[in-house]
Design a protein around this motif. Structure first.
Motif, mmCIF file in Angstrom:
data_model
loop_
_atom_site.group_PDB
_atom_site.id
_atom_site.type_symbol
_atom_site.label_atom_id
_atom_site.label_comp_id
_atom_site.label_asym_id
_atom_site.label_seq_id
_atom_site.Cartn_x
_atom_site.Cartn_y
_atom_site.Cartn_z
ATOM 1 N N LEU A 6 11.172 -0.474 9.077
ATOM 2 C CA LEU A 6 10.981 -1.208 8.085
ATOM 3 C C LEU A 6 12.361 -1.292 7.245
ATOM 4 O O LEU A 6 12.616 -2.614 6.901
ATOM 5 N N GLY A 7 13.247 -0.348 7.483
ATOM 6 C CA GLY A 7 14.510 -0.590 6.801
ATOM 7 C C GLY A 7 15.259 -1.617 7.420
ATOM 8 O O GLY A 7 16.378 -2.194 6.771
ATOM 9 N N GLU A 8 15.283 -1.797 8.648
ATOM 10 C CA GLU A 8 15.970 -2.776 9.399
ATOM 11 C C GLU A 8 15.317 -4.350 9.293
ATOM 12 O O GLU A 8 16.053 -5.306 9.976
ATOM 13 N N MET A 9 14.082 -4.432 8.752
ATOM 14 C CA MET A 9 13.738 -5.953 8.784
ATOM 15 C C MET A 9 14.428 -6.527 7.880
ATOM 16 O O MET A 9 14.968 -6.123 7.033
ATOM 17 N N PRO A 10 14.009 -8.147 7.890
ATOM 18 C CA PRO A 10 14.880 -8.896 7.043
ATOM 19 C C PRO A 10 14.446 -8.716 5.610
ATOM 20 O O PRO A 10 13.069 -8.325 5.414
ATOM 21 N N ASP A 11 15.229 -8.749 4.700
ATOM 22 C CA ASP A 11 14.753 -8.625 3.336
ATOM 23 C C ASP A 11 13.675 -9.281 2.774
ATOM 24 O O ASP A 11 12.927 -9.015 2.098
ATOM 25 N N GLU A 12 13.413 -10.700 3.289
ATOM 26 C CA GLU A 12 12.414 -11.346 2.966
ATOM 27 C C GLU A 12 11.179 -10.623 3.449
ATOM 28 O O GLU A 12 10.022 -10.600 2.463
ATOM 29 N N PHE A 13 11.100 -10.124 4.603
ATOM 30 C CA PHE A 13 9.815 -9.495 5.085
ATOM 31 C C PHE A 13 9.562 -8.137 4.246
ATOM 32 O O PHE A 13 8.543 -7.919 3.797
ATOM 33 N N VAL A 14 10.626 -7.320 4.081
ATOM 34 C CA VAL A 14 10.391 -6.204 2.984
ATOM 35 C C VAL A 14 10.096 -6.300 1.704
ATOM 36 O O VAL A 14 8.859 -5.868 1.232
ATOM 37 N N ASN A 15 10.654 -7.449 1.034
ATOM 38 C CA ASN A 15 10.317 -7.831 -0.343
ATOM 39 C C ASN A 15 8.600 -8.231 -0.383
ATOM 40 O O ASN A 15 8.066 -7.980 -1.417
ATOM 41 N N ALA A 16 8.131 -9.057 0.576
ATOM 42 C CA ALA A 16 6.821 -9.623 0.484
ATOM 43 C C ALA A 16 5.951 -8.307 0.755
ATOM 44 O O ALA A 16 4.905 -8.104 0.184
ATOM 45 N N PHE A 17 6.257 -7.431 1.790
ATOM 46 C CA PHE A 17 5.570 -6.315 2.281
ATOM 47 C C PHE A 17 5.248 -5.243 1.048
ATOM 48 O O PHE A 17 4.074 -4.742 0.899
ATOM 49 N N VAL A 18 6.378 -4.946 0.288
ATOM 50 C CA VAL A 18 6.134 -3.924 -0.807
ATOM 51 C C VAL A 18 5.285 -4.739 -1.885
ATOM 52 O O VAL A 18 4.927 -3.920 -2.777
ATOM 53 N N GLN A 19 4.780 -5.827 -1.937
ATOM 54 C CA GLN A 19 4.057 -6.357 -2.684
ATOM 55 C C GLN A 19 2.613 -6.278 -2.507
ATOM 56 O O GLN A 19 1.495 -6.825 -3.298
ATOM 57 N N THR A 20 2.475 -5.700 -1.199
ATOM 58 C CA THR A 20 1.091 -5.886 -0.849
ATOM 59 C C THR A 20 0.188 -4.616 -0.972
ATOM 60 O O THR A 20 0.888 -3.408 -1.498
ATOM 61 N N LYS A 21 -1.007 -4.314 -0.949
ATOM 62 C CA LYS A 21 -1.861 -3.229 -0.795
ATOM 63 C C LYS A 21 -1.454 -2.507 0.405
ATOM 64 O O LYS A 21 -1.772 -1.362 0.289
ATOM 65 N N ASN A 22 -1.203 -2.960 1.360
ATOM 66 C CA ASN A 22 -0.693 -2.288 2.690
ATOM 67 C C ASN A 22 0.497 -1.460 2.213
ATOM 68 O O ASN A 22 0.365 -0.218 2.850
ATOM 69 N N PHE A 23 1.366 -1.831 1.482
ATOM 70 C CA PHE A 23 2.510 -0.955 1.067
ATOM 71 C C PHE A 23 2.002 0.228 0.425
ATOM 72 O O PHE A 23 2.470 1.316 0.553
ATOM 73 N N GLN A 24 1.143 0.105 -0.632
ATOM 74 C CA GLN A 24 0.510 1.217 -1.239
ATOM 75 C C GLN A 24 -0.018 2.194 -0.319
ATOM 76 O O GLN A 24 0.042 3.434 -0.222
#
Length: 80
Positions: A6-24
């Protein structure tokens, strides 16, 4: 392993992912994997597997050649 990916993914991916219920859910299982139910572990693996499908090709190639990939395959046998 998953945190590293996850830390190596592009910033756009990480920023979008942390906003989802999946991230919780990712955080919940990540904080206590041993205390997670079999069902949650399976759900976690399938979520991570799906997210890896969005991984840039060069990252996927690097991951598939790493020792972590063998661990991921074993997880797939258990939870996939």
């Amino acid at each position: 392993m998953v945190n590293n990916l996850l830390g190596e993914m592009p910033d756009e991916f990480v920023n979008a992912f942390v906003q989802t219920k999946n991230f919780q859910f990712f955080q919940k299982v990540g904080e206590n994997p041993a205390g997670s139910s079999q069902r949650d572990r399976k759900r976690f693996f399938n979520m991570v597997n799906k997210e890896l499908g969005d991984m840039p090709e060069e990252m996927l190639q690097k991951f598939s050649e790493s020792p972590d990939f063998a661990v991921f395959l074993t997880m797939g046998e258990l939870y996939g």
